[in-house]
Design a protein around this motif. Structure first.
Motif, mmCIF file in Angstrom:
data_model
loop_
_atom_site.group_PDB
_atom_site.id
_atom_site.type_symbol
_atom_site.label_atom_id
_atom_site.label_comp_id
_atom_site.label_asym_id
_atom_site.label_seq_id
_atom_site.Cartn_x
_atom_site.Cartn_y
_atom_site.Cartn_z
ATOM 1 N N UNK A 1 -3.609 2.962 0.310
ATOM 2 C CA UNK A 1 -4.215 2.583 -0.965
ATOM 3 C C UNK A 1 -3.357 1.508 -1.623
ATOM 4 N N UNK A 2 -3.992 0.388 -1.981
ATOM 5 C CA UNK A 2 -3.261 -0.733 -2.590
ATOM 6 C C UNK A 2 -2.624 -0.292 -3.910
ATOM 7 N N UNK A 3 -1.311 -0.576 -4.064
ATOM 8 C CA UNK A 3 -0.685 -0.268 -5.357
ATOM 9 C C UNK A 3 0.060 -1.466 -5.948
ATOM 10 N N UNK B 1 0.837 -1.204 0.000
ATOM 11 C CA UNK B 1 0.000 0.000 0.000
ATOM 12 C C UNK B 1 0.873 1.255 0.000
ATOM 13 N N UNK B 2 0.309 2.316 -0.587
ATOM 14 C CA UNK B 2 0.845 3.663 -0.370
ATOM 15 C C UNK B 2 0.240 4.113 0.958
ATOM 16 N N UNK B 3 1.079 4.285 1.965
ATOM 17 C CA UNK B 3 0.596 4.444 3.337
ATOM 18 C C UNK B 3 0.071 5.867 3.570
ATOM 19 N N UNK B 4 -1.076 5.938 4.221
ATOM 20 C CA UNK B 4 -1.613 7.232 4.648
ATOM 21 C C UNK B 4 -1.337 7.488 6.135
ATOM 22 N N UNK B 5 -1.511 6.453 6.963
ATOM 23 C CA UNK B 5 -1.344 6.638 8.410
ATOM 24 C C UNK B 5 -0.920 5.323 9.042
ATOM 25 N N UNK B 6 -0.201 5.449 10.165
ATOM 26 C CA UNK B 6 0.305 4.254 10.862
ATOM 27 C C UNK B 6 0.319 4.519 12.363
ATOM 28 N N UNK B 7 -0.303 3.641 13.130
ATOM 29 C CA UNK B 7 -0.334 3.795 14.584
ATOM 30 C C UNK B 7 1.015 3.451 15.207
ATOM 31 N N UNK B 8 1.275 4.037 16.362
ATOM 32 C CA UNK B 8 2.497 3.711 17.129
ATOM 33 C C UNK B 8 2.095 2.724 18.224
ATOM 34 N N UNK B 9 2.797 1.574 18.291
ATOM 35 C CA UNK B 9 2.454 0.524 19.256
ATOM 36 C C UNK B 9 3.598 0.339 20.254
ATOM 37 N N UNK C 1 5.662 3.383 1.408
ATOM 38 C CA UNK C 1 5.022 2.128 1.009
ATOM 39 C C UNK C 1 5.254 1.081 2.085
ATOM 40 N N UNK C 2 4.256 0.221 2.306
ATOM 41 C CA UNK C 2 4.412 -0.882 3.261
ATOM 42 C C UNK C 2 3.686 -2.106 2.723
ATOM 43 N N UNK C 3 4.165 -3.272 3.143
ATOM 44 C CA UNK C 3 3.567 -4.536 2.713
ATOM 45 C C UNK C 3 2.720 -5.088 3.853
ATOM 46 N N UNK C 4 1.465 -5.395 3.547
ATOM 47 C CA UNK C 4 0.557 -5.936 4.564
ATOM 48 C C UNK C 4 0.410 -7.444 4.381
ATOM 49 N N UNK C 5 0.419 -8.162 5.517
ATOM 50 C CA UNK C 5 0.221 -9.616 5.488
ATOM 51 C C UNK C 5 -1.264 -9.958 5.571
ATOM 52 N N UNK C 6 -2.030 -9.123 6.293
ATOM 53 C CA UNK C 6 -3.494 -9.283 6.283
ATOM 54 C C UNK C 6 -4.138 -7.921 6.440
ATOM 55 N N UNK C 7 -5.353 -7.816 5.940
ATOM 56 C CA UNK C 7 -5.988 -6.500 5.813
ATOM 57 C C UNK C 7 -7.489 -6.687 5.614
ATOM 58 N N UNK C 8 -8.228 -5.567 5.670
ATOM 59 C CA UNK C 8 -9.657 -5.543 5.327
ATOM 60 C C UNK C 8 -9.917 -4.211 4.640
ATOM 61 N N UNK C 9 -11.039 -4.129 3.947
ATOM 62 C CA UNK C 9 -11.406 -2.874 3.292
ATOM 63 C C UNK C 9 -11.618 -1.800 4.352
ATOM 64 N N UNK C 10 -11.066 -0.614 4.106
ATOM 65 C CA UNK C 10 -11.232 0.480 5.062
ATOM 66 C C UNK C 10 -12.670 0.989 4.985
#
Ligand SMILES: NC(=O)c1ccc[n+]([C@@H]2O[C@H](COP(=O)([O-])OP(=O)(O)OC[C@H]3O[C@@H](n4cnc5c(N)ncnc54)[C@H](OP(=O)(O)O)[C@@H]3O)[C@@H](O)[C@H]2O)c1
Length: 319
Positions: free
Chosen positions: A70-72, A32-40, A103-112
């Motif tokens: 957004x998936x690219x 995905x082209x990353x928009x936001x990312x939480x800090x854990x 950009x980041x690679x997701x292993x699992x996801x759902x529609x926002x």
């Protein structure tokens, strides 16, 4: 690409925005082209060098386990999404991070879902996965209507697990520091102050019985949770590694063979569309202020998630 990263362990100030090689989606993954990312908390421990993974962590490292964007790029065999789709999810656990980048690679996801902002969706992934896994292990499901005590309920995981437990029909008693009562009531829980003497305070609420308990905080309350529920088999911890020694189940995302809670992402998205789920966001920082974001995420009182806005790393990308 541009990414928030660190090349040595240390305080938040080791973080900076620098260029990094672009990742690509492997089989079953999406980029995905990353928009936001939480800090854990795991991001803070990896950066500080206090994580058990310290010795095996390649540097420089890009923190971040949760992201929305957004998936690219769609990896081989990844089904149910296409370039241009808006999604939220969790990075590949083997990478131990990577989400706070262009950009980041997701292993699992759902529609926002439209009902969640980019910041909420980018902070939701591991909280929802963890909450879903913990509720599954505890056996909280529709129709059982248990009373569930959640210790450590105002942070990133706690604020999500309260809502998902309520959605499964549980009556939730949730702990927080004094002053968090309104926040916890807003999530659907009966509030009670955390800390020593918890069992007595819960009994004083007039709750007839506590069926199950979830320790999110790892702050030493397992003895009181066992006393309240009547046995260690009714208690699960996410953060206290002494639990198994006392018969309390420890649920982690990294124990091979245990079912994970990834199916919860679509459930949370559907609840959000009905107005029954949101992601409390305590603060949002731009990528260039990642050090401030890490410092804020380490400081109580916690009220949900601290989030990095990564849109400035991808100039011209659709908002
Ligand atoms: N096992 C897993 O799969 C898994 C997955 C994700 C996270 N975790 C772990 O779960 C823990 C919580 O994660 P998080 O993201 O929710 O962290 P967080 O956002 O930092 O929240 C921590 C929560 O603990 C509360 N707390 C602090 N002292 C407490 C005490 N003495 N008694 C009860 N509650 C207390 C905090 O309240 P105040 O801020 O008001 O003090 C806050 O609500 C972390 O240890 C994290 O590493 C485990």
């Amino acid at each position: 690409m541009q990414a928030v990263q660190f090349d040595r362990f240390g305080p938040p100030e080791v973080l900076g925005v620098r260029s990094a090689p672009e990742p690509h989606a492997g089989p079953g993954q999406v980029r995905i082209a990353v928009r936001a990312s939480g800090v854990a908390p795991v991001d803070l421990a990896l950066r500080a060098g206090t994580s058990p993974s310290r010795d095996s962590l390649p540097l420089p490292h890009i923190p971040g386990v949760d992201a929305a964007g957004v998936v690219d790029e769609v990896g081989e065999g990844a089904e149910g999404c296409a370039p241009g789709d808006e999604v939220f999810g969790v990075v590949d656990a083997a990478r131990l991070g990577g989400a706070s980048a262009q950009f980041a690679v997701l292993a699992f996801w759902a529609a926002k879902p439209a009902a969640l902002s980019w910041e909420e969706a980018g902070a939701a992934g591991t909280g929802v996965e963890t909450a879903t896994r913990a509720l599954d292990v505890l056996g909280v499901r529709d129709g059982t209507d248990p009373t569930l005590l959640i210790d450590g309920a105002t942070g990133g995981v706690g604020s999500i697990v309260v809502q998902l437990a309520v959605a499964r029909g549980a009556r939730v008693v949730a702990t927080g520091r004094p002053g968090s009562e309104e926040f916890l009531t807003g999530l659907g829980a009966t509030p009670v102050p955390y800390g020593p003497g918890l069992a007595e305070r819960v009994r004083a609420l007039g709750v007839a019985r506590v069926d199950l308990a979830l320790d999110v905080a790892g702050a030493g309350s397992l003895g009181e949770l066992v006393a309240l529920t009547g046995g260690p088999g009714s208690v699960v911890t996410l953060a206290d590694f002494t639990g198994p020694g006392a018969g309390v189940r420890l649920s982690t995302g990294r124990i091979g063979g245990q079912p994970d809670g990834r199916h919860g992402l679509a459930v949370a998205a559907a609840l959000a569309e009905k107005g029954l789920f949101h992601v409390p966001v305590q603060a949002v920082f731009p990528a260039v202020r990642a050090a401030d974001a890490h410092a804020a995420a380490a400081t109580g009182p916690r009220r949900g998630k601290t989030v990095l806005d990564l849109t400035a790393l991808a100039p011209g990308a659709p908002r």
